[in-house]
Design a protein around this motif. Structure first.
Motif, PDB file in Angstrom:
ATOM      1  N   ALA A  70       2.372  -2.885  10.534  1.00  0.00           N
ATOM      2  CA  ALA A  70       0.983  -2.417  10.448  1.00  0.00           C
ATOM      3  C   ALA A  70       0.757  -1.725   9.107  1.00  0.00           C
ATOM      4  O   ALA A  70      -0.329  -1.769   8.548  1.00  0.00           O
ATOM      5  CB  ALA A  70       0.675  -1.462  11.587  1.00  0.00           C
ATOM      6  N   GLU A  71       1.795  -1.080   8.581  1.00  0.00           N
ATOM      7  CA  GLU A  71       1.688  -0.459   7.264  1.00  0.00           C
ATOM      8  C   GLU A  71       3.034  -0.477   6.551  1.00  0.00           C
ATOM      9  O   GLU A  71       4.082  -0.589   7.190  1.00  0.00           O
ATOM     10  CB  GLU A  71       1.131   0.963   7.351  1.00  0.00           C
ATOM     11  CG  GLU A  71       1.935   1.904   8.213  1.00  0.00           C
ATOM     12  CD  GLU A  71       1.360   3.324   8.199  1.00  0.00           C
ATOM     13  OE1 GLU A  71       0.224   3.485   8.674  1.00  0.00           O
ATOM     14  OE2 GLU A  71       2.051   4.228   7.729  1.00  0.00           O
ATOM     15  N   LEU A  72       2.959  -0.393   5.233  1.00  0.00           N
ATOM     16  CA  LEU A  72       4.162  -0.454   4.401  1.00  0.00           C
ATOM     17  C   LEU A  72       3.991   0.508   3.238  1.00  0.00           C
ATOM     18  O   LEU A  72       2.874   0.706   2.765  1.00  0.00           O
ATOM     19  CB  LEU A  72       4.280  -1.839   3.769  1.00  0.00           C
ATOM     20  CG  LEU A  72       4.918  -2.975   4.532  1.00  0.00           C
ATOM     21  CD1 LEU A  72       4.802  -4.219   3.676  1.00  0.00           C
ATOM     22  CD2 LEU A  72       6.388  -2.687   4.806  1.00  0.00           C
ATOM     23  N   VAL A  73       5.113   1.057   2.777  1.00  0.00           N
ATOM     24  CA  VAL A  73       5.067   1.913   1.594  1.00  0.00           C
ATOM     25  C   VAL A  73       5.900   1.199   0.529  1.00  0.00           C
ATOM     26  O   VAL A  73       7.083   0.917   0.749  1.00  0.00           O
ATOM     27  CB  VAL A  73       5.624   3.327   1.896  1.00  0.00           C
ATOM     28  CG1 VAL A  73       5.591   4.189   0.641  1.00  0.00           C
ATOM     29  CG2 VAL A  73       4.826   3.992   3.017  1.00  0.00           C
ATOM     30  N   GLY A  88      -0.534   2.878  -7.764  1.00  0.00           N
ATOM     31  CA  GLY A  88      -1.333   3.497  -6.715  1.00  0.00           C
ATOM     32  C   GLY A  88      -2.605   2.728  -6.406  1.00  0.00           C
ATOM     33  O   GLY A  88      -3.088   2.726  -5.275  1.00  0.00           O
ATOM     34  N   ARG A  89      -3.148   2.038  -7.402  1.00  0.00           N
ATOM     35  CA  ARG A  89      -4.382   1.279  -7.216  1.00  0.00           C
ATOM     36  C   ARG A  89      -4.220   0.121  -6.234  1.00  0.00           C
ATOM     37  O   ARG A  89      -5.208  -0.445  -5.791  1.00  0.00           O
ATOM     38  CB  ARG A  89      -4.881   0.716  -8.560  1.00  0.00           C
ATOM     39  CG  ARG A  89      -5.476   1.781  -9.414  1.00  0.00           C
ATOM     40  CD  ARG A  89      -5.984   1.259 -10.732  1.00  0.00           C
ATOM     41  NE  ARG A  89      -6.430   2.389 -11.536  1.00  0.00           N
ATOM     42  CZ  ARG A  89      -7.644   2.916 -11.442  1.00  0.00           C
ATOM     43  NH1 ARG A  89      -8.530   2.404 -10.614  1.00  0.00           N
ATOM     44  NH2 ARG A  89      -7.968   3.963 -12.169  1.00  0.00           N
ATOM     45  N   ILE A  99      -1.162  -1.054   2.890  1.00  0.00           N
ATOM     46  CA  ILE A  99      -0.092  -0.809   1.907  1.00  0.00           C
ATOM     47  C   ILE A  99      -0.375   0.482   1.144  1.00  0.00           C
ATOM     48  O   ILE A  99      -1.510   0.723   0.722  1.00  0.00           O
ATOM     49  CB  ILE A  99       0.037  -2.015   0.938  1.00  0.00           C
ATOM     50  CG1 ILE A  99       0.690  -3.170   1.695  1.00  0.00           C
ATOM     51  CG2 ILE A  99       0.823  -1.653  -0.318  1.00  0.00           C
ATOM     52  CD1 ILE A  99       0.897  -4.419   0.891  1.00  0.00           C
ATOM     53  N   TYR A 100       0.677   1.290   1.015  1.00  0.00           N
ATOM     54  CA  TYR A 100       0.602   2.501   0.186  1.00  0.00           C
ATOM     55  C   TYR A 100       1.527   2.303  -1.003  1.00  0.00           C
ATOM     56  O   TYR A 100       2.635   1.764  -0.841  1.00  0.00           O
ATOM     57  CB  TYR A 100       1.144   3.719   0.941  1.00  0.00           C
ATOM     58  CG  TYR A 100       0.361   4.150   2.161  1.00  0.00           C
ATOM     59  CD1 TYR A 100      -0.754   4.966   2.037  1.00  0.00           C
ATOM     60  CD2 TYR A 100       0.786   3.769   3.431  1.00  0.00           C
ATOM     61  CE1 TYR A 100      -1.441   5.393   3.155  1.00  0.00           C
ATOM     62  CE2 TYR A 100       0.091   4.194   4.556  1.00  0.00           C
ATOM     63  CZ  TYR A 100      -1.018   5.006   4.412  1.00  0.00           C
ATOM     64  OH  TYR A 100      -1.695   5.426   5.515  1.00  0.00           O
ATOM     65  N   VAL A 101       1.103   2.753  -2.168  1.00  0.00           N
ATOM     66  CA  VAL A 101       2.000   2.791  -3.320  1.00  0.00           C
ATOM     67  C   VAL A 101       1.944   4.221  -3.868  1.00  0.00           C
ATOM     68  O   VAL A 101       1.055   4.554  -4.658  1.00  0.00           O
ATOM     69  CB  VAL A 101       1.599   1.763  -4.410  1.00  0.00           C
ATOM     70  CG1 VAL A 101       2.641   1.768  -5.521  1.00  0.00           C
ATOM     71  CG2 VAL A 101       1.436   0.371  -3.843  1.00  0.00           C
TER      72      VAL A 101
END
Ligand SMILES: *[C@@H]1O[C@H](CO)[C@@H](O)[C@H](O)[C@H]1NC(C)=O
Ligand SMILES: *[C@@H]1O[C@H](CO)[C@@H](O)[C@H](O)[C@H]1NC(C)=O
Ligand SMILES: *[C@@H]1O[C@H](CO)[C@@H](O)[C@H](O)[C@H]1NC(C)=O
Ligand SMILES: *[C@@H]1O[C@H](CO)[C@@H](O)[C@H](O)[C@H]1NC(C)=O
Length: 265
Positions: free
Chosen positions: A35-38, A86-87, A112-114
């Motif tokens: 569901a989400e990834l870093v 981050g963008r 997605i988080y960066v």
């Protein structure tokens, strides 16, 4: 022992059941399935979407270009994110192209988080994000989204020292019943305070719509002018839309909209 005809119909039931599962199952899926990834800053990552018709990708509602291939009857869309910053933080969604399959509203998404120390808060997608219009007593979101979901984020009212208690979701921002005030968010990164953009909340008065329509004259001779007036009171937000004969034929009229002050609301 089951009699043969019962056995046959049971088998048929099981078979149709299976068919239902495979055809009812979306056919659309993305890899990875999280569901989400870093992701690590400056890394490269591929998101792959599979479906049985042409596919498109979006990030936070903005279209992205990806390679679409047709392999053994399956459509594959490979979205490669190179040298991420981050963008690249946001919700990535894959769905069927509306040109090819307009009736198929299926959608699969992944957030997605960066984490990026040089970009703690995501910039607004559209400038309207800084202005938050609320109608009535409804919850609103102050969309200060972080690139690192681990960060502690607080919400402040401009010129007020203590933070405001509100629920924070790093994928959306602060959610709550906000007043007509100016807000900003603050995160602590390596003991440094980092402020987000400023968000302006406006609560707009909307009541049950009281519309009245009147005509200056109802019988006219050919060539004469007809004037109609539509009045809405008790609302600060209204969109006028006129419907009249020959509208379809492209006979345009230009309505004039006026704000009449002095109404009770
Ligand atoms: C997607 O594209 C990347 C980069 O071109 C490649 O390394 C990867 O193998 C592709 N994945 C699939 C499933 O095609
Ligand atoms: C990644 O992007 C940064 C700037 O954002 C650049 O300095 C760096 O050279 C890039 N790295 C690669 C491997 O392309
Ligand atoms: C609706 O508007 C009309 C004319 O502006 C006014 O006379 C009437 O009292 C209004 N009704 C309500 C329920 O506000
Ligand atoms: C109809 O309205 C137009 C535009 O307001 C005006 O120029 C014209 O003189 C009017 N015609 C008549 C017959 O009142």
């Amino acid at each position: 022992m089951l009699c043969p005809s019962l056995k046959a119909s049971l088998q048929l039931l099981i078979l149709t059941g299976l068919l239902d599962v495979t055809s009812g199952g979306s056919g659309l899926h993305i890899e990875p399935e999280d569901a989400e990834l870093v992701l690590r800053l400056h890394s490269t990552f591929s998101l792959v979407c599979y479906g049985d018709s042409a596919l498109v990708w979006e990030r936070d509602g903005q279209p992205l270009t990806a390679l679409l291939e047709h392999r053994d009857g399956v459509f594959v869309s490979n979205l490669t994110l190179k040298n991420v910053t981050g963008r690249h933080t946001g919700e990535y969604a894959c769905f069927y192209s509306s040109d090819q399959a307009p009736e198929r509203a299926e959608r699969k998404a992944l957030y997605i988080y960066v984490p990026d120390p040089s970009l703690v808060f995501l910039p607004a997608i559209t400038s309207e994000e800084f202005f938050i219009f609320i109608t009535g007593y409804t919850e609103a979101i102050i969309p200060c989204r972080v690139t690192n979901p681990e960060l502690q984020v607080a919400l402040y009212e401009k010129k007020v020292e203590n933070p405001i208690p509100a629920a924070y979701d790093p994928q959306q921002g602060f959610k709550g019943f906000f007043e007509d005030k100016t807000y900003y968010c603050q995160a602590i990164v390596d003991d440094q305070e980092v402020d987000s953009d400023t968000f302006y909340v406006y609560r707009i008065q909307v009541s049950s719509v009281n519309v009245s329509i009147s005509a200056v004259q109802t019988v006219v001779r050919q060539g004469e002018n007809v004037t109609l007036m539509c009045t809405v009171s008790g609302n600060e937000l209204v969109n006028f839309n006129w419907d009249y004969p020959r509208k379809q034929a492209g006979k345009a009229v230009e309505p004039v909209t006026d704000f009449l002050p002095g109404s009770p609301h």
